[in-house]
Design a protein around this motif. Sequence first.
Motif, short mmCIF file in Angstrom:
data_model
loop_
_atom_site.label_atom_id
_atom_site.label_comp_id
_atom_site.label_asym_id
_atom_site.label_seq_id
_atom_site.Cartn_x
_atom_site.Cartn_y
_atom_site.Cartn_z
N PRO A 58 -11.45 -9.03 -1.92
CA PRO A 58 -12.47 -8.22 -0.95
C PRO A 58 -11.83 -7.42 0.04
O PRO A 58 -10.58 -7.98 0.54
N GLY A 59 -12.19 -6.25 0.31
CA GLY A 59 -11.70 -5.27 1.50
C GLY A 59 -11.31 -4.19 1.04
O GLY A 59 -10.14 -3.61 1.55
N GLY A 60 -11.54 -3.45 -0.19
CA GLY A 60 -11.14 -2.40 -0.62
C GLY A 60 -11.59 -1.14 0.04
O GLY A 60 -12.43 -1.24 1.17
N GLY A 61 -11.00 -0.10 -0.48
CA GLY A 61 -11.41 1.18 0.24
C GLY A 61 -10.41 2.19 0.55
O GLY A 61 -9.26 2.19 -0.21
N ASP A 62 -10.47 3.09 1.60
CA ASP A 62 -9.29 3.87 1.85
C ASP A 62 -8.35 3.00 3.00
O ASP A 62 -8.71 2.76 4.11
N LEU A 63 -7.41 2.27 2.21
CA LEU A 63 -6.80 1.43 3.06
C LEU A 63 -5.33 1.81 3.74
O LEU A 63 -4.66 2.71 3.11
N GLY A 64 -5.02 1.33 4.90
CA GLY A 64 -3.82 1.75 5.48
C GLY A 64 -2.87 0.55 5.44
O GLY A 64 -1.51 0.29 5.69
N GLY A 65 -3.38 -0.76 5.14
CA GLY A 65 -2.32 -1.96 5.10
C GLY A 65 -3.31 -3.10 4.84
O GLY A 65 -4.53 -3.26 5.10
N VAL A 66 -2.58 -4.39 4.40
CA VAL A 66 -3.27 -5.65 4.39
C VAL A 66 -2.25 -6.83 4.93
O VAL A 66 -1.05 -6.70 4.32
N ASP A 67 -2.67 -7.32 5.76
CA ASP A 67 -1.68 -8.50 6.42
C ASP A 67 -2.26 -9.87 6.37
O ASP A 67 -3.21 -10.19 6.95
N PHE A 68 -1.54 -10.63 5.27
CA PHE A 68 -2.13 -11.90 5.12
C PHE A 68 -1.43 -12.91 5.96
O PHE A 68 -0.39 -12.71 6.63
N SER A 69 -1.82 -14.04 6.26
CA SER A 69 -1.74 -15.01 7.19
C SER A 69 -1.76 -16.35 6.50
O SER A 69 -2.73 -16.47 5.55
N GLY A 70 -1.24 -17.21 6.79
CA GLY A 70 -1.52 -18.68 6.27
C GLY A 70 -0.31 -18.94 5.37
O GLY A 70 0.84 -18.38 5.23
N PRO A 71 -0.52 -20.27 4.66
CA PRO A 71 0.59 -20.85 3.90
C PRO A 71 1.11 -20.01 2.55
O PRO A 71 2.02 -19.89 2.07
N ARG A 72 -0.10 -19.19 2.28
CA ARG A 72 0.13 -18.34 0.84
C ARG A 72 0.22 -16.99 1.23
O ARG A 72 0.39 -15.96 0.34
N ALA A 73 0.58 -16.72 2.38
CA ALA A 73 0.54 -15.14 2.86
C ALA A 73 2.09 -14.58 1.85
O ALA A 73 1.59 -13.41 1.55
N ASP A 74 2.84 -15.06 1.98
CA ASP A 74 4.22 -14.51 1.23
C ASP A 74 3.91 -14.30 -0.20
O ASP A 74 4.14 -13.22 -0.74
N SER A 75 3.26 -15.22 -1.02
CA SER A 75 2.90 -14.89 -2.43
C SER A 75 1.79 -14.10 -2.68
O SER A 75 1.88 -13.25 -3.81
N LEU A 76 0.85 -13.96 -1.69
CA LEU A 76 -0.11 -13.07 -1.97
C LEU A 76 0.34 -11.56 -1.67
O LEU A 76 0.05 -10.69 -2.42
N ALA A 77 1.09 -11.54 -0.48
CA ALA A 77 1.64 -10.00 -0.24
C ALA A 77 2.57 -9.59 -1.50
O ALA A 77 2.58 -8.33 -1.58
N ALA A 78 3.56 -10.45 -1.87
CA ALA A 78 4.35 -10.08 -2.86
C ALA A 78 3.47 -9.73 -4.40
O ALA A 78 4.23 -8.95 -5.03
N SER A 79 2.43 -10.04 -4.42
CA SER A 79 1.65 -9.93 -5.76
C SER A 79 0.44 -9.19 -5.75
O SER A 79 -0.31 -8.97 -6.72
N LEU A 80 0.65 -8.45 -4.56
CA LEU A 80 -0.73 -7.50 -4.32
C LEU A 80 -0.88 -6.19 -4.83
O LEU A 80 0.35 -5.44 -5.01
N TYR A 81 -1.70 -5.71 -5.63
CA TYR A 81 -1.89 -4.45 -6.19
C TYR A 81 -2.80 -3.50 -5.74
O TYR A 81 -3.99 -4.15 -5.28
N TYR A 82 -2.67 -2.28 -5.72
CA TYR A 82 -3.64 -1.42 -4.93
C TYR A 82 -3.87 -0.32 -5.72
O TYR A 82 -3.01 0.30 -6.09
N ASN A 83 -5.35 0.39 -6.03
CA ASN A 83 -5.39 1.30 -6.65
C ASN A 83 -6.14 2.23 -5.62
O ASN A 83 -7.36 2.22 -5.17
N ALA A 84 -5.43 3.11 -5.27
CA ALA A 84 -5.68 4.26 -4.28
C ALA A 84 -6.71 5.06 -4.33
O ALA A 84 -7.61 5.67 -3.83
N ASP A 85 -7.25 5.54 -6.09
CA ASP A 85 -8.04 6.31 -6.30
C ASP A 85 -9.50 5.52 -6.07
O ASP A 85 -10.28 6.30 -5.73
#
Length: 770
Positions: free
Chosen positions: A366-393
């Motif tokens: 959740p949280g899509g749209g015209d994004l400038g960044g996603v900043d995860f926190s918590g114990p799974r922050a690294d794994s989520l950030a490393a596997s995050l995909y984004y479709n700009a269109d």
Amino acid sequence: MNPFTRPSLTEPGTTQVTLGQRARGGARAELVDVVAMLVLLGTGVVAFGPVFADVSGYVAAGGGVLAGAAVAVLGAWRRWSVFGVAAATLAAFVVLGGPLALPSTTIGGVVPTPETVNRLLVLTYQAWRDLLTVSVPASSFTGPAVVPYLSGLVCAVLALSLALRARRHLWALAPTAVLLLVGILWGTKSAPAAALQGAVFCVAALAWAGWRTALQQHRDNAHLLMNRRTNTGAQRQRLLAAAAILVVAAGASVGLGGGMVSAADRYVLRDDVVPPLDLRTYASPLTKYRYYERDQKEDTLLTVTGLPEGSRLRLATLDGYDGHVYSVDAASAQFRRVGDRIGVDPPAGARTVGIEIDDYSGYWIPGGGDLGGVDFSGPRADSLAASLYYNADSGTLLSPAGVWGGETYDVTIVPDAAPSDDELAEDSIATQTGEASVEVPDAIAGITSEFAEAGESQIDQLRKLESKFQETGFYSNEGKVSASGHYDGRLTQLFSGARMIGDDEQYATSMALMVRQLGYPARVVLGFYPEKATTASRLELTGNDAHVWVEVPFEKAGWVVFDPTPDRDKTPDTKVPKPDEVPQPQVLPPPVPPEEPVDPPEDRTDDSSTTKKDDEETSIPEGVKIAGYVIGGAGLLVSPFLAIALLKKRRRLRRRLTGRTADRISGGWDEVVDTARDLGVVAPARVTRQESARDLAETFPSAGPVAVAERMDAHVFGQGEPSSKDVEAMWRQVDELRSGMARSMHPVRRLRAAVSPKSLLSGRRKRSTP
């Protein structure tokens, strides 16, 4: 005559060149070589800047270049062999790779850890793909910096080694060009310093090549001393010619880099690389809408902070329909891996929205749209950030790691604009938007013309279509639950009865398909927003806040939202006048399929048990891990030397055990000669055994090589064939001779001889001449 001066010619005006002057001249020449190579390699370092968008690209590439230059200069000074330079390069790669390319895996940003060594070894081949598939800037990820670091290290070692040690010195330009080419191909279309890079590279390459060629010719003709006047005139002519070449090269480089090649024409590999994301693995989130709406109606799925008033929180944008399900069309989706920043510059008007995952679970974030960044926190922050995909269109986020509750993150998002219908009336629908595949069911194709009335403008026509659904349709409630799904049979059923009864899933899908039937692009969006507008800064979104709507693109306004779903309080049980008869489709509808069972909630028991099992299986003691990394790294470093020792042992056994007894005795002398070669003493070729032994006796007088050679000749040329006992006795003397030769040398030299490949690489493979 002074023995350190060169004899002078008889002509007056000649000069005398001392050996000291020649040594100083050689040192100056080597210094020029080093500086020239660093300048050329520096252009490649600059090429890695835009793709990382900060200093990390420069640090990785520049640090690798300096480390490689140090290895090459030290190897040239100490006259290391190829294997010695390769071993030093490998050691530099492991020791400096952490602070320069993987600082997050080190202790204090400097000291490598077992994780550093393990990731460096894996990323030597994996980072090349990662740098092409992640989104810019690559500095948001841990790993892609290995590409500039490894490229700079290897190219610097090759370039300076060739410049300082090879006679064909111009080959040194090839590694410098390779580094620049890698920086361009693995970079981005944005290259502000392209013109300057090209000019500097061409000028430096031409200048160094001309100077080095003239120097080489001067050295080749050093026995001819020219008078001062002739020498000065030749130097002046060479300088004028070099200056003219430099001016032409600089002008051509600037013109090529700045004017002839634009950013649009610049070719980079990432244009042809498709990220390895298979969307078929992830089910369409629209299939879970009924579960959100009914089974999780009162459950808090998300807690959102800072959502602008009137904004909607996107979950997924769907643009493809195959007759069964609306999903993300694989042909139109351009998902790229991203990190905490999406793009180099943040979008204008962006706001930060905090999201906390409660009872929601899935791969669509959740949280899509015209994004400038996603900043995860918590114990799974690294794994989520490393596997995050984004479709700009489409503004859709997806993570193969998934969110399962308890995750928190912030998204930098630009609120959707809400243009008025008056503004849209002067706008027009953008028809060139994507090539998503859509199959419109016959039931909708046959009724579209009756639903979609003509309007004064395109927006007027779409608003009338939207109102038609709202006015003639009913919303399914607890007492009258309609069938779930949005396959073609369910949509046919929606229009077959006396009343249209459905929810967001059927109404939004039907309107989107009708808009496509009219020839306009349209897509379906699943997301969340409160049923009633609120100004609260903290919102708890439940399953009742899940909605589906339609979006149509306009040229100026972008994607415009349409809500065809009737009000939720407009149910079949409401006492309202009977609505107008719904126009029937022109085709015979197929039989109504049985109602599909409600999708049960996802059972996460298996996931948790699997996770627990994986954790138990991977709970290896830290000491064992460190020991394994140390042993593995040490084994990797010594493996080339171990291979050399094994090859020498195999050669020794073959000489001692194969062939006639006389040949086996002669093979013993071959072993002595090869031992001397590895120790740095080369015996003359095409000489007898005793002549070779006398030459070796000058370097190894106490070892007694002459006596061993005489005994060998006595056995080889004596009466009859030597016996096996003679062979064993002779080889014992050979072993004593080799040991004596080795003892006469420094221990360090003995160690180098043990792993030296000189005797293996030498062309001399014949047995000793009798």
